[in-house]
Design a protein around this motif. Sequence first.
Motif, mmCIF file in Angstrom:
data_model
loop_
_atom_site.group_PDB
_atom_site.id
_atom_site.type_symbol
_atom_site.label_atom_id
_atom_site.label_comp_id
_atom_site.label_asym_id
_atom_site.label_seq_id
_atom_site.Cartn_x
_atom_site.Cartn_y
_atom_site.Cartn_z
ATOM 1 N N ALA A 145 0.678 -1.200 -0.154
ATOM 2 C CA ALA A 145 -0.049 0.014 0.010
ATOM 3 C C ALA A 145 0.771 1.176 -0.103
ATOM 4 C CB ALA A 145 -0.920 -0.111 1.214
ATOM 5 N N VAL A 146 1.875 1.112 0.878
ATOM 6 C CA VAL A 146 2.774 2.439 0.869
ATOM 7 C C VAL A 146 3.352 2.641 -0.513
ATOM 8 C CG1 VAL A 146 4.892 3.513 2.110
ATOM 9 C CG2 VAL A 146 3.238 2.018 3.429
ATOM 10 N N VAL A 147 3.895 1.481 -0.989
ATOM 11 C CA VAL A 147 4.750 1.912 -2.512
ATOM 12 C C VAL A 147 3.583 2.338 -3.545
ATOM 13 C CG1 VAL A 147 5.845 0.622 -4.512
ATOM 14 C CG2 VAL A 147 6.421 0.447 -1.907
ATOM 15 N N ALA A 148 2.339 1.836 -3.553
ATOM 16 C CA ALA A 148 1.475 2.298 -4.366
ATOM 17 C C ALA A 148 1.117 3.588 -4.392
ATOM 18 C CB ALA A 148 0.096 1.155 -4.274
ATOM 19 N N ARG A 149 0.779 4.056 -2.799
ATOM 20 C CA ARG A 149 0.713 5.376 -2.519
ATOM 21 C C ARG A 149 1.583 6.328 -3.152
ATOM 22 N NH1 ARG A 149 -4.523 7.481 -1.735
ATOM 23 N NH2 ARG A 149 -4.236 9.647 -0.964
ATOM 24 N N VAL A 150 2.901 6.012 -2.653
ATOM 25 C CA VAL A 150 3.931 7.042 -3.134
ATOM 26 C C VAL A 150 3.736 7.224 -4.575
ATOM 27 C CG1 VAL A 150 6.271 7.367 -3.039
ATOM 28 C CG2 VAL A 150 5.261 6.786 -0.845
ATOM 29 N N LEU A 151 3.731 6.072 -5.388
ATOM 30 C CA LEU A 151 3.946 6.124 -6.986
ATOM 31 C C LEU A 151 2.929 6.865 -7.310
ATOM 32 C CD1 LEU A 151 5.340 5.161 -9.414
ATOM 33 C CD2 LEU A 151 4.027 2.960 -9.205
ATOM 34 N N ALA A 152 1.439 6.766 -6.847
ATOM 35 C CA ALA A 152 0.327 7.368 -7.350
ATOM 36 C C ALA A 152 0.516 8.797 -6.982
ATOM 37 C CB ALA A 152 -0.840 7.000 -6.607
ATOM 38 N N TRP A 153 1.095 9.313 -5.842
ATOM 39 C CA TRP A 153 1.493 10.512 -5.622
ATOM 40 C C TRP A 153 2.384 11.160 -6.542
ATOM 41 C CZ3 TRP A 153 6.132 12.438 -3.961
ATOM 42 C CH2 TRP A 153 6.185 13.521 -3.506
ATOM 43 N N TYR A 154 3.488 10.507 -6.948
ATOM 44 C CA TYR A 154 4.386 10.875 -7.569
ATOM 45 C C TYR A 154 4.004 11.300 -8.958
ATOM 46 C CZ TYR A 154 8.882 10.934 -10.658
ATOM 47 O OH TYR A 154 9.710 11.325 -11.395
ATOM 48 N N LEU A 155 3.271 10.321 -9.689
ATOM 49 C CA LEU A 155 2.775 10.332 -11.011
ATOM 50 C C LEU A 155 1.775 11.633 -11.094
ATOM 51 C CD1 LEU A 155 1.913 6.687 -11.969
ATOM 52 C CD2 LEU A 155 3.679 8.103 -12.777
ATOM 53 N N CYS A 156 1.011 11.946 -10.114
ATOM 54 C CA CYS A 156 -0.070 12.842 -10.123
ATOM 55 C C CYS A 156 0.842 14.218 -9.846
ATOM 56 C CB CYS A 156 -0.898 12.914 -8.862
ATOM 57 S SG CYS A 156 -2.041 11.467 -8.982
#
Length: 361
Positions: A145-156
């Motif tokens: 969950a942490v990695v997916a959340r960080v990746l989504a934040w970075y892409l946004c």
Amino acid sequence: MVLATALYRGSHLVAGVVNVSQHQRDRPIQWLLLGTAIASTALVCTAARRRGRVTRRAVGLDALVVGCLLPFGAYAWGGAREPETIAWTMLLGGSASALAAVAFGVRGTAIAVALLVSTHLVGYLLVHADAAVTATHLNALVFSAVVARVLAWYLCRQGARLDAANHRALTAEAQRARYAERITHYSALHDTVLATLTAIARGGVDANTAVMRQRCAREAAYLRRLVEHTDGETPDSDIRAALEESVRAAEALGLRVTARYHEPPAVPGDIALIVAQAATEALNNVRCHAGTDHAYLTATGDAGRLVVTVVDRGRGFDAGDLTGGLGLDRSVHTRMRAIGGLASVDAAPGEGVRVELRWPS
């Protein structure tokens, strides 16, 4: 993120297929549980493809069924009593956790991860898994969950930066277009209005002659159009500049043209050139055949289409006959068809002519 989480889930499903086919192929309930996981994944991916993003309802159902209930189904009905036989259902919890992090906000993600960690802890306790195995798996749940959340934040964030850069580039391009258009007008003013005023001021021409009055009228009309086109308007430079050339060419041949531009949409330069050429032929038709020295040209936008009309109040003709030197069929209709546009002519004897140019058709 839709693609990344789908691939993550796909890797877990492959592991499940391998596990069941090698160790539990004689247990139909295991195949049924695997089919349930595949169906839930298909539901999430279908909804994401339809809407362009992972949807909360589909992801919430997936987290509940695949992440939380599937391990207990394997334990209760699938005969999974050892860590090795229940592991593939636990593995799916990682991708369920990642999906939740993409679909939900921080609070929703925390709730989903807490629920997954609790149910998976109970599941491993039921099969008496080693503490190290349990801790490793729960750690993977949280950090998926942490990695997916960080990746989504970075892409946004990168997307927002790209949008801002595109906006700055478009703004700069609009400013350059306005500057180029202003320079074009300055040059035209120098060659027309200023030259006429200078000649009159020096006494080199007689301002009362019919030729000079006609020239002054044409240049006054040009000034009027220039004043009406303010800097605050969206630059439709290509089509406006091309049509203005057509109008000035017609005026140079003695035709008075009242031109109005009502926010025509921006079009590619080659399209603007062809439309302007068709408008030039329509104006030539007025000058040569209409029996009047006044035409009206209007350019506007209609549901994203460019619409240019040329109207006169001359003698008109039978709209069913576009031959006889009018040139509308060859020079107007053919040009517009070549660029995917449409030309229509509305005319009647004694009632003038209305030529409408549309792009795209």
